[in-house]
Design an enzyme around this catalytic site. Sequence first.
Site: not given
Length: 432
Positions: A310, A367
Amino acid sequence: MSKAELKIDDKVIELPVITGTENEPAIDISKLRAETGYVTLDYGLKNTAVTKSSITYLDGEKGILQYRGYPIEQLAEKSSFLEVAYLIIYGELPNKTELEDFTSGVTNHTLVHENMKKFYEGYPQHAHPMGVLSSMICALSAFYPDILEPEMDKKSLDLNVQRLLAKSATIAAWAYKNSIGHPVMYPQNRFDYSANFLYMMFAKPTEEYEVNDKMVSALNKLLILHADHEQNCSTSTVRVVGSSQANLYTSISAGVAALWGPLHGGANQAVVEMLQKIYDDGGATKENIDKWIKLFKDKNSGQRLMGFGHRVYKNFDPRARILKKAADEVLNELKVKDPLLDIAKKLEHHALNDDYFIEKKLYPNVDYYSGLLYRAMGIPTEMFTVMFALGRMPGWIANWIEMSQEKQPITRPRQIYTGETKREYVPLNKRG
Ligand code: ACO
Protein backbone atom coordinates in the site's frame (compact mmCIF):
# COMPACT_ATOMS: atom_id res chain seq x y z
CA MET A 1 5.08 28.37 14.16
CA SER A 2 8.39 26.65 13.31
CA LYS A 3 10.13 27.24 10.00
CA ALA A 4 12.26 25.20 7.61
CA GLU A 5 15.22 26.64 5.72
CA LEU A 6 16.04 25.81 2.13
CA LYS A 7 19.41 26.73 0.68
CA ILE A 8 19.49 27.10 -3.12
CA ASP A 9 22.88 28.16 -4.46
CA ASP A 10 23.81 30.92 -2.00
CA LYS A 11 20.30 31.96 -1.18
CA VAL A 12 18.58 30.72 2.00
CA ILE A 13 14.82 30.98 2.14
CA GLU A 14 12.52 30.27 5.04
CA LEU A 15 9.50 28.07 4.54
CA PRO A 16 6.65 27.85 7.06
CA VAL A 17 6.10 24.49 8.76
CA ILE A 18 2.50 23.62 9.48
CA THR A 19 1.13 20.79 11.62
CA GLY A 20 -2.15 18.94 11.44
CA THR A 21 -4.31 18.13 14.45
CA GLU A 22 -2.65 14.71 14.74
CA ASN A 23 0.77 16.44 14.68
CA GLU A 24 1.77 15.49 11.15
CA PRO A 25 4.26 18.14 9.99
CA ALA A 26 4.43 19.68 6.51
CA ILE A 27 6.59 22.28 4.82
CA ASP A 28 4.45 24.85 3.06
CA ILE A 29 6.03 25.48 -0.35
CA SER A 30 3.14 27.39 -1.88
CA LYS A 31 5.31 30.52 -2.35
CA LEU A 32 8.46 28.62 -3.43
CA ARG A 33 8.21 29.33 -7.15
CA ALA A 34 7.24 32.95 -6.68
CA GLU A 35 10.24 33.51 -4.39
CA THR A 36 12.91 31.36 -6.03
CA GLY A 37 11.75 30.35 -9.53
CA TYR A 38 12.04 26.70 -8.47
CA VAL A 39 9.27 24.10 -8.46
CA THR A 40 9.36 20.70 -6.74
CA LEU A 41 9.38 17.36 -8.55
CA ASP A 42 7.46 14.59 -6.78
CA TYR A 43 6.47 11.61 -8.95
CA GLY A 44 3.20 10.08 -7.81
CA LEU A 45 2.89 12.93 -5.26
CA LYS A 46 4.44 10.57 -2.73
CA ASN A 47 5.63 13.47 -0.53
CA THR A 48 3.02 16.05 -1.34
CA ALA A 49 -0.03 17.01 0.72
CA VAL A 50 -2.39 18.47 -1.88
CA THR A 51 -4.83 19.91 0.61
CA LYS A 52 -5.76 20.34 4.25
CA SER A 53 -8.75 18.18 5.14
CA SER A 54 -10.76 17.43 8.26
CA ILE A 55 -12.48 14.29 6.96
CA THR A 56 -10.25 11.26 7.43
CA TYR A 57 -7.05 10.64 9.32
CA LEU A 58 -4.76 7.73 8.69
CA ASP A 59 -1.37 6.80 10.00
CA GLY A 60 0.20 4.24 7.69
CA GLU A 61 3.00 3.37 10.09
CA LYS A 62 0.72 2.70 13.04
CA GLY A 63 -2.16 1.22 11.00
CA ILE A 64 -4.70 3.86 12.18
CA LEU A 65 -7.78 4.89 10.18
CA GLN A 66 -10.37 7.33 11.56
CA TYR A 67 -13.37 9.00 9.93
CA ARG A 68 -13.97 12.44 11.51
CA GLY A 69 -12.00 11.17 14.52
CA TYR A 70 -13.89 7.90 15.00
CA PRO A 71 -11.78 4.70 14.72
CA ILE A 72 -12.75 2.48 11.82
CA GLU A 73 -12.90 -0.56 14.12
CA GLN A 74 -15.72 1.04 16.19
CA LEU A 75 -17.66 2.18 13.14
CA ALA A 76 -17.40 -1.21 11.41
CA GLU A 77 -18.63 -2.91 14.57
CA LYS A 78 -21.42 -0.56 15.61
CA SER A 79 -22.62 1.64 12.78
CA SER A 80 -24.61 1.41 9.55
CA PHE A 81 -23.37 2.51 6.12
CA LEU A 82 -25.77 5.45 5.86
CA GLU A 83 -24.91 6.63 9.38
CA VAL A 84 -21.20 6.54 8.44
CA ALA A 85 -22.01 8.29 5.15
CA TYR A 86 -23.72 11.07 7.12
CA LEU A 87 -20.74 11.30 9.49
CA ILE A 88 -18.23 11.55 6.66
CA ILE A 89 -20.26 14.04 4.62
CA TYR A 90 -21.54 16.30 7.42
CA GLY A 91 -18.78 15.91 10.01
CA GLU A 92 -20.78 14.60 13.00
CA LEU A 93 -22.66 11.45 13.88
CA PRO A 94 -26.35 12.20 13.25
CA ASN A 95 -28.90 12.35 16.06
CA LYS A 96 -32.00 10.15 15.73
CA THR A 97 -34.03 12.67 13.70
CA GLU A 98 -31.11 13.56 11.45
CA LEU A 99 -30.44 9.90 10.73
CA GLU A 100 -34.12 9.20 10.02
CA ASP A 101 -34.37 12.20 7.67
CA PHE A 102 -31.16 11.31 5.87
CA THR A 103 -32.11 7.64 5.55
CA SER A 104 -35.57 8.41 4.22
CA GLY A 105 -34.08 11.02 1.85
CA VAL A 106 -31.71 8.45 0.36
CA THR A 107 -34.36 5.73 0.34
CA ASN A 108 -36.82 7.94 -1.51
CA HIS A 109 -34.40 8.62 -4.34
CA THR A 110 -33.49 5.06 -5.26
CA LEU A 111 -35.50 5.11 -8.50
CA VAL A 112 -33.63 6.25 -11.59
CA HIS A 113 -35.28 8.12 -14.44
CA GLU A 114 -36.99 5.66 -16.82
CA ASN A 115 -35.05 7.17 -19.73
CA MET A 116 -31.84 6.07 -18.06
CA LYS A 117 -33.14 2.52 -18.02
CA LYS A 118 -33.11 2.69 -21.82
CA PHE A 119 -29.36 3.44 -21.79
CA TYR A 120 -28.74 -0.15 -20.77
CA GLU A 121 -30.13 -1.33 -24.11
CA GLY A 122 -27.28 0.51 -25.83
CA TYR A 123 -24.46 -1.14 -23.92
CA PRO A 124 -23.04 -4.41 -25.16
CA GLN A 125 -24.13 -7.17 -22.82
CA HIS A 126 -20.63 -7.77 -21.49
CA ALA A 127 -19.78 -4.13 -20.89
CA HIS A 128 -17.67 -3.83 -17.74
CA PRO A 129 -19.97 -2.46 -15.00
CA MET A 130 -17.38 0.15 -13.96
CA GLY A 131 -17.62 1.74 -17.41
CA VAL A 132 -21.39 1.69 -17.11
CA LEU A 133 -21.34 3.13 -13.57
CA SER A 134 -18.95 5.92 -14.47
CA SER A 135 -20.87 7.03 -17.55
CA MET A 136 -24.30 6.71 -15.92
CA ILE A 137 -23.21 8.80 -12.92
CA CYS A 138 -21.95 11.45 -15.32
CA ALA A 139 -25.32 11.25 -17.13
CA LEU A 140 -27.17 12.04 -13.87
CA SER A 141 -26.06 15.65 -14.33
CA ALA A 142 -28.24 15.79 -17.45
CA PHE A 143 -31.29 14.70 -15.44
CA TYR A 144 -30.70 17.00 -12.46
CA PRO A 145 -29.48 20.25 -14.04
CA ASP A 146 -29.83 22.12 -10.72
CA ILE A 147 -26.40 20.61 -10.04
CA LEU A 148 -24.96 22.94 -12.68
CA GLU A 149 -25.70 26.05 -10.58
CA PRO A 150 -22.29 27.36 -9.49
CA GLU A 151 -23.68 28.61 -6.15
CA MET A 152 -25.88 25.76 -4.96
CA ASP A 153 -27.77 26.29 -1.71
CA LYS A 154 -27.54 23.71 1.08
CA LYS A 155 -30.98 22.25 0.35
CA SER A 156 -30.14 21.61 -3.27
CA LEU A 157 -26.72 20.17 -2.41
CA ASP A 158 -28.23 17.82 0.21
CA LEU A 159 -30.81 16.68 -2.32
CA ASN A 160 -28.16 15.87 -4.92
CA VAL A 161 -26.04 14.07 -2.32
CA GLN A 162 -29.04 11.86 -1.49
CA ARG A 163 -29.78 11.31 -5.18
CA LEU A 164 -26.20 10.25 -5.86
CA LEU A 165 -25.98 7.84 -2.91
CA ALA A 166 -29.33 6.28 -3.76
CA LYS A 167 -29.19 6.10 -7.55
CA SER A 168 -25.63 4.85 -7.83
CA ALA A 169 -26.66 1.62 -6.05
CA THR A 170 -29.59 1.14 -8.46
CA ILE A 171 -27.40 1.94 -11.49
CA ALA A 172 -24.78 -0.56 -10.29
CA ALA A 173 -27.22 -3.41 -9.66
CA TRP A 174 -28.93 -2.79 -13.03
CA ALA A 175 -25.55 -2.93 -14.79
CA TYR A 176 -25.19 -6.45 -13.41
CA LYS A 177 -28.73 -7.47 -14.39
CA ASN A 178 -28.07 -6.15 -17.88
CA SER A 179 -24.84 -8.15 -18.13
CA ILE A 180 -26.69 -11.41 -17.48
CA GLY A 181 -29.68 -10.53 -19.65
CA HIS A 182 -32.15 -10.44 -16.74
CA PRO A 183 -34.87 -7.85 -16.20
CA VAL A 184 -33.89 -5.14 -13.76
CA MET A 185 -35.45 -5.23 -10.31
CA TYR A 186 -36.86 -1.94 -9.08
CA PRO A 187 -35.62 -0.82 -5.66
CA GLN A 188 -37.78 -1.68 -2.65
CA ASN A 189 -37.94 1.13 -0.16
CA ARG A 190 -38.88 -1.20 2.69
CA PHE A 191 -35.24 -2.35 2.78
CA ASP A 192 -32.22 -0.53 4.13
CA TYR A 193 -29.39 0.45 1.75
CA SER A 194 -27.46 -2.85 1.85
CA ALA A 195 -30.53 -5.11 1.80
CA ASN A 196 -31.99 -3.14 -1.09
CA PHE A 197 -28.79 -3.49 -3.09
CA LEU A 198 -28.71 -7.26 -2.57
CA TYR A 199 -32.37 -7.42 -3.55
CA MET A 200 -31.77 -5.51 -6.79
CA MET A 201 -28.78 -7.76 -7.55
CA PHE A 202 -30.24 -11.17 -6.81
CA ALA A 203 -34.04 -11.06 -6.79
CA LYS A 204 -35.94 -12.23 -9.89
CA PRO A 205 -39.50 -11.37 -10.88
CA THR A 206 -40.22 -15.10 -11.17
CA GLU A 207 -39.60 -16.08 -7.55
CA GLU A 208 -39.63 -14.94 -3.95
CA TYR A 209 -36.35 -13.54 -2.70
CA GLU A 210 -35.41 -13.48 0.94
CA VAL A 211 -32.65 -11.09 1.90
CA ASN A 212 -30.03 -12.89 3.98
CA ASP A 213 -29.28 -10.93 7.19
CA LYS A 214 -25.71 -12.22 7.40
CA MET A 215 -25.00 -10.99 3.91
CA VAL A 216 -26.60 -7.64 4.72
CA SER A 217 -24.40 -7.28 7.78
CA ALA A 218 -21.23 -8.30 5.86
CA LEU A 219 -22.04 -5.85 3.06
CA ASN A 220 -22.69 -3.08 5.58
CA LYS A 221 -19.23 -3.69 7.07
CA LEU A 222 -17.56 -3.79 3.66
CA LEU A 223 -19.15 -0.51 2.61
CA ILE A 224 -18.14 1.20 5.87
CA LEU A 225 -14.54 0.01 5.53
CA HIS A 226 -14.33 1.49 2.05
CA ALA A 227 -16.17 4.73 2.81
CA ASP A 228 -13.14 7.03 2.77
CA HIS A 229 -9.39 6.89 2.67
CA GLU A 230 -8.18 10.47 2.43
CA GLN A 231 -6.26 11.57 -0.67
CA ASN A 232 -6.07 8.29 -2.62
CA CYS A 233 -5.97 8.23 -6.43
CA SER A 234 -9.74 8.35 -7.02
CA THR A 235 -10.46 10.93 -4.31
CA SER A 236 -7.67 13.17 -5.61
CA THR A 237 -9.20 12.75 -9.05
CA VAL A 238 -12.58 13.90 -7.75
CA ARG A 239 -10.88 16.96 -6.24
CA VAL A 240 -8.84 17.69 -9.39
CA VAL A 241 -11.91 17.50 -11.63
CA GLY A 242 -14.06 19.39 -9.13
CA SER A 243 -11.44 22.13 -8.80
CA SER A 244 -12.44 23.31 -12.30
CA GLN A 245 -15.96 23.71 -10.81
CA ALA A 246 -17.18 20.64 -12.67
CA ASN A 247 -20.39 19.44 -11.00
CA LEU A 248 -20.69 16.76 -8.32
CA TYR A 249 -21.87 13.95 -10.65
CA THR A 250 -19.18 14.60 -13.26
CA SER A 251 -16.42 14.82 -10.68
CA ILE A 252 -17.49 11.58 -9.07
CA SER A 253 -17.83 9.80 -12.38
CA ALA A 254 -14.13 10.65 -12.90
CA GLY A 255 -13.41 9.20 -9.44
CA VAL A 256 -15.11 5.95 -10.52
CA ALA A 257 -12.88 5.86 -13.61
CA ALA A 258 -9.75 6.34 -11.49
CA LEU A 259 -10.85 3.62 -9.09
CA TRP A 260 -11.20 1.15 -11.95
CA GLY A 261 -7.43 0.68 -12.44
CA PRO A 262 -5.90 -2.55 -11.07
CA LEU A 263 -3.41 -0.65 -8.92
CA HIS A 264 -6.31 0.98 -7.08
CA GLY A 265 -9.86 -0.35 -6.72
CA GLY A 266 -9.43 -2.91 -9.47
CA ALA A 267 -7.10 -4.82 -7.14
CA ASN A 268 -9.93 -6.76 -5.45
CA GLN A 269 -10.88 -8.28 -8.81
CA ALA A 270 -7.20 -8.85 -9.59
CA VAL A 271 -6.73 -10.68 -6.25
CA VAL A 272 -9.44 -13.23 -7.00
CA GLU A 273 -8.23 -13.68 -10.59
CA MET A 274 -4.71 -14.27 -9.26
CA LEU A 275 -5.96 -16.80 -6.66
CA GLN A 276 -7.94 -18.58 -9.37
CA LYS A 277 -4.83 -18.77 -11.55
CA ILE A 278 -2.87 -20.29 -8.64
CA TYR A 279 -5.71 -22.72 -7.99
CA ASP A 280 -5.74 -23.83 -11.65
CA ASP A 281 -1.97 -24.14 -11.54
CA GLY A 282 -1.90 -26.71 -8.73
CA GLY A 283 -3.72 -25.16 -5.77
CA ALA A 284 -2.51 -24.78 -2.21
CA THR A 285 0.29 -27.38 -2.31
CA LYS A 286 3.60 -26.29 -0.78
CA GLU A 287 5.42 -26.53 -4.14
CA ASN A 288 2.84 -24.41 -5.92
CA ILE A 289 2.74 -21.72 -3.20
CA ASP A 290 6.58 -21.60 -3.14
CA LYS A 291 6.62 -21.29 -6.92
CA TRP A 292 4.20 -18.35 -6.92
CA ILE A 293 5.90 -16.54 -4.04
CA LYS A 294 9.13 -16.79 -6.05
CA LEU A 295 7.35 -15.32 -9.09
CA PHE A 296 5.97 -12.41 -7.03
CA LYS A 297 9.49 -11.56 -5.89
CA ASP A 298 10.91 -11.64 -9.40
CA LYS A 299 10.39 -8.28 -11.12
CA ASN A 300 10.86 -9.88 -14.55
CA SER A 301 7.94 -12.26 -14.03
CA GLY A 302 5.45 -9.40 -14.43
CA GLN A 303 3.54 -10.82 -11.43
CA ARG A 304 2.79 -9.00 -8.18
CA LEU A 305 1.12 -10.44 -5.14
CA MET A 306 -2.13 -8.56 -5.67
CA GLY A 307 -3.76 -7.31 -2.48
CA PHE A 308 -0.36 -6.79 -0.87
CA GLY A 309 1.37 -3.47 -0.39
CA HIS A 310 0.00 0.00 0.00
CA ARG A 311 1.23 3.47 -0.81
CA VAL A 312 0.47 4.65 2.72
CA TYR A 313 0.20 1.63 5.02
CA LYS A 314 3.68 0.40 5.69
CA ASN A 315 2.40 -1.66 8.59
CA PHE A 316 -0.88 -3.60 8.57
CA ASP A 317 -3.92 -2.13 6.77
CA PRO A 318 -6.46 -2.00 9.66
CA ARG A 319 -9.29 -2.69 7.20
CA ALA A 320 -7.64 -5.95 6.11
CA ARG A 321 -7.53 -7.12 9.74
CA ILE A 322 -11.30 -6.55 10.14
CA LEU A 323 -12.07 -8.15 6.78
CA LYS A 324 -9.94 -11.22 7.39
CA LYS A 325 -12.05 -11.95 10.49
CA ALA A 326 -15.29 -11.11 8.65
CA ALA A 327 -14.34 -13.39 5.71
CA ASP A 328 -13.79 -16.30 8.10
CA GLU A 329 -17.10 -15.65 9.88
CA VAL A 330 -19.20 -15.11 6.76
CA LEU A 331 -17.82 -18.13 4.92
CA ASN A 332 -18.52 -20.19 8.03
CA GLU A 333 -22.02 -18.83 8.51
CA LEU A 334 -22.94 -19.18 4.85
CA LYS A 335 -21.30 -22.61 4.89
CA VAL A 336 -19.19 -21.71 1.89
CA LYS A 337 -16.03 -23.74 1.34
CA ASP A 338 -13.78 -21.70 -0.89
CA PRO A 339 -10.45 -23.24 -1.93
CA LEU A 340 -9.29 -19.73 -2.89
CA LEU A 341 -9.53 -18.67 0.77
CA ASP A 342 -7.18 -21.52 1.61
CA ILE A 343 -4.70 -20.34 -0.99
CA ALA A 344 -5.06 -16.74 0.21
CA LYS A 345 -4.24 -17.72 3.80
CA LYS A 346 -1.21 -19.79 2.78
CA LEU A 347 0.14 -17.02 0.54
CA GLU A 348 -0.37 -14.49 3.32
CA HIS A 349 1.45 -16.68 5.84
CA HIS A 350 4.38 -17.22 3.46
CA ALA A 351 4.63 -13.56 2.47
CA LEU A 352 4.48 -12.29 6.05
CA ASN A 353 7.46 -14.51 6.89
CA ASP A 354 9.48 -13.78 3.78
CA ASP A 355 12.38 -11.26 3.88
CA TYR A 356 11.38 -9.68 0.53
CA PHE A 357 7.92 -8.70 1.77
CA ILE A 358 9.15 -7.82 5.28
CA GLU A 359 11.92 -5.53 4.02
CA LYS A 360 9.62 -3.76 1.57
CA LYS A 361 6.90 -3.50 4.25
CA LEU A 362 4.32 -5.26 2.11
CA TYR A 363 1.25 -6.36 4.07
CA PRO A 364 -2.27 -7.39 3.01
CA ASN A 365 -4.42 -4.41 2.05
CA VAL A 366 -8.21 -4.05 2.11
CA ASP A 367 -8.53 -5.79 -1.26
CA TYR A 368 -6.89 -9.00 -0.17
CA TYR A 369 -9.98 -10.25 1.66
CA SER A 370 -12.80 -8.12 0.29
CA GLY A 371 -12.92 -10.06 -2.99
CA LEU A 372 -13.30 -13.35 -1.13
CA LEU A 373 -16.16 -11.93 0.87
CA TYR A 374 -17.93 -10.64 -2.23
CA ARG A 375 -17.44 -14.05 -3.84
CA ALA A 376 -19.00 -15.77 -0.83
CA MET A 377 -22.00 -13.44 -1.20
CA GLY A 378 -22.42 -14.45 -4.84
CA ILE A 379 -21.25 -11.11 -6.23
CA PRO A 380 -19.50 -11.73 -9.56
CA THR A 381 -15.84 -10.77 -9.91
CA GLU A 382 -16.50 -7.96 -12.39
CA MET A 383 -18.72 -6.24 -9.82
CA PHE A 384 -16.07 -6.13 -7.06
CA THR A 385 -14.71 -2.74 -8.01
CA VAL A 386 -18.26 -1.45 -8.36
CA MET A 387 -18.85 -2.49 -4.75
CA PHE A 388 -15.77 -0.52 -3.78
CA ALA A 389 -17.13 2.49 -5.67
CA LEU A 390 -20.47 2.34 -3.84
CA GLY A 391 -18.62 2.20 -0.53
CA ARG A 392 -16.30 5.09 -1.45
CA MET A 393 -19.18 7.36 -2.52
CA PRO A 394 -19.45 9.21 0.87
CA GLY A 395 -15.70 9.94 0.86
CA TRP A 396 -15.77 11.31 -2.68
CA ILE A 397 -18.82 13.43 -1.89
CA ALA A 398 -17.31 14.80 1.34
CA ASN A 399 -14.04 15.67 -0.41
CA TRP A 400 -15.86 17.36 -3.28
CA ILE A 401 -17.91 19.43 -0.83
CA GLU A 402 -14.88 20.34 1.29
CA MET A 403 -12.92 21.32 -1.82
CA SER A 404 -15.75 23.47 -3.22
CA GLN A 405 -16.68 25.14 0.07
CA GLU A 406 -13.07 26.12 0.74
CA LYS A 407 -12.96 27.58 -2.76
CA GLN A 408 -9.60 25.99 -3.45
CA PRO A 409 -7.85 27.11 -6.64
CA ILE A 410 -8.04 25.02 -9.78
CA THR A 411 -5.49 22.18 -9.65
CA ARG A 412 -2.86 22.85 -12.22
CA PRO A 413 0.48 21.17 -11.49
CA ARG A 414 3.79 22.12 -13.09
CA GLN A 415 6.19 19.92 -15.01
CA ILE A 416 9.88 19.75 -15.78
CA TYR A 417 10.08 19.89 -19.55
CA THR A 418 12.56 17.37 -21.00
CA GLY A 419 11.73 17.58 -24.73
CA GLU A 420 13.46 19.30 -27.67
CA THR A 421 14.43 22.91 -27.22
CA LYS A 422 13.12 25.44 -29.76
CA ARG A 423 13.68 24.46 -33.42
CA GLU A 424 12.50 25.64 -36.82
CA TYR A 425 9.61 24.03 -38.73
CA VAL A 426 10.83 21.80 -41.63
CA PRO A 427 8.52 21.63 -44.71
CA LEU A 428 7.33 18.12 -45.61
CA ASN A 429 9.41 17.91 -48.84
CA LYS A 430 12.61 18.70 -46.92
CA ARG A 431 12.20 16.01 -44.22
CA GLY A 432 14.30 12.85 -44.57
N1 ACO B 1 4.12 -7.81 -4.88
C1 ACO B 1 5.45 -7.85 -5.10
N2 ACO B 1 6.26 -6.78 -4.99
C2 ACO B 1 5.69 -5.61 -4.68
C3 ACO B 1 4.30 -5.48 -4.43
C4 ACO B 1 3.50 -6.66 -4.53
N3 ACO B 1 2.20 -6.60 -4.31
N4 ACO B 1 4.02 -4.21 -4.13
C5 ACO B 1 5.17 -3.54 -4.19
N5 ACO B 1 6.19 -4.38 -4.52
C6 ACO B 1 7.59 -4.01 -4.61
C7 ACO B 1 7.89 -3.25 -5.88
O1 ACO B 1 8.32 -4.09 -6.93
C8 ACO B 1 8.97 -2.30 -5.44
O2 ACO B 1 10.20 -3.00 -5.42
P1 ACO B 1 11.59 -2.21 -5.63
O3 ACO B 1 11.71 -1.24 -4.51
O4 ACO B 1 12.62 -3.31 -5.58
O5 ACO B 1 11.50 -1.55 -6.97
C9 ACO B 1 8.62 -1.96 -3.99
O6 ACO B 1 7.85 -3.11 -3.52
C10 ACO B 1 7.79 -0.70 -3.83
O7 ACO B 1 6.68 -0.78 -4.73
P2 ACO B 1 6.01 0.48 -5.40
O8 ACO B 1 5.12 0.00 -6.49
O9 ACO B 1 7.07 1.47 -5.75
O10 ACO B 1 5.17 1.03 -4.17
P3 ACO B 1 4.02 2.06 -4.25
O11 ACO B 1 3.83 2.63 -2.89
O12 ACO B 1 4.22 2.99 -5.39
O13 ACO B 1 2.75 1.15 -4.68
C11 ACO B 1 0.98 -0.39 -4.64
C12 ACO B 1 1.81 0.63 -3.84
C13 ACO B 1 0.61 0.18 -6.00
C14 ACO B 1 -0.32 -0.66 -3.88
C15 ACO B 1 1.81 -1.68 -4.81
O14 ACO B 1 2.18 -2.20 -3.54
C16 ACO B 1 1.06 -2.74 -5.62
O15 ACO B 1 1.14 -2.73 -6.86
N6 ACO B 1 0.33 -3.69 -4.96
C17 ACO B 1 -0.45 -4.66 -5.66
C18 ACO B 1 -1.75 -4.04 -6.16
C19 ACO B 1 -2.74 -3.76 -5.04
O16 ACO B 1 -2.99 -4.59 -4.16
N7 ACO B 1 -3.35 -2.56 -5.08
C20 ACO B 1 -4.35 -2.16 -4.10
C21 ACO B 1 -3.89 -1.00 -3.28
S1 ACO B 1 -5.02 -0.66 -1.99
C22 ACO B 1 -6.22 0.25 -2.72
O17 ACO B 1 -6.08 0.88 -3.73
C23 ACO B 1 -7.46 0.26 -2.02
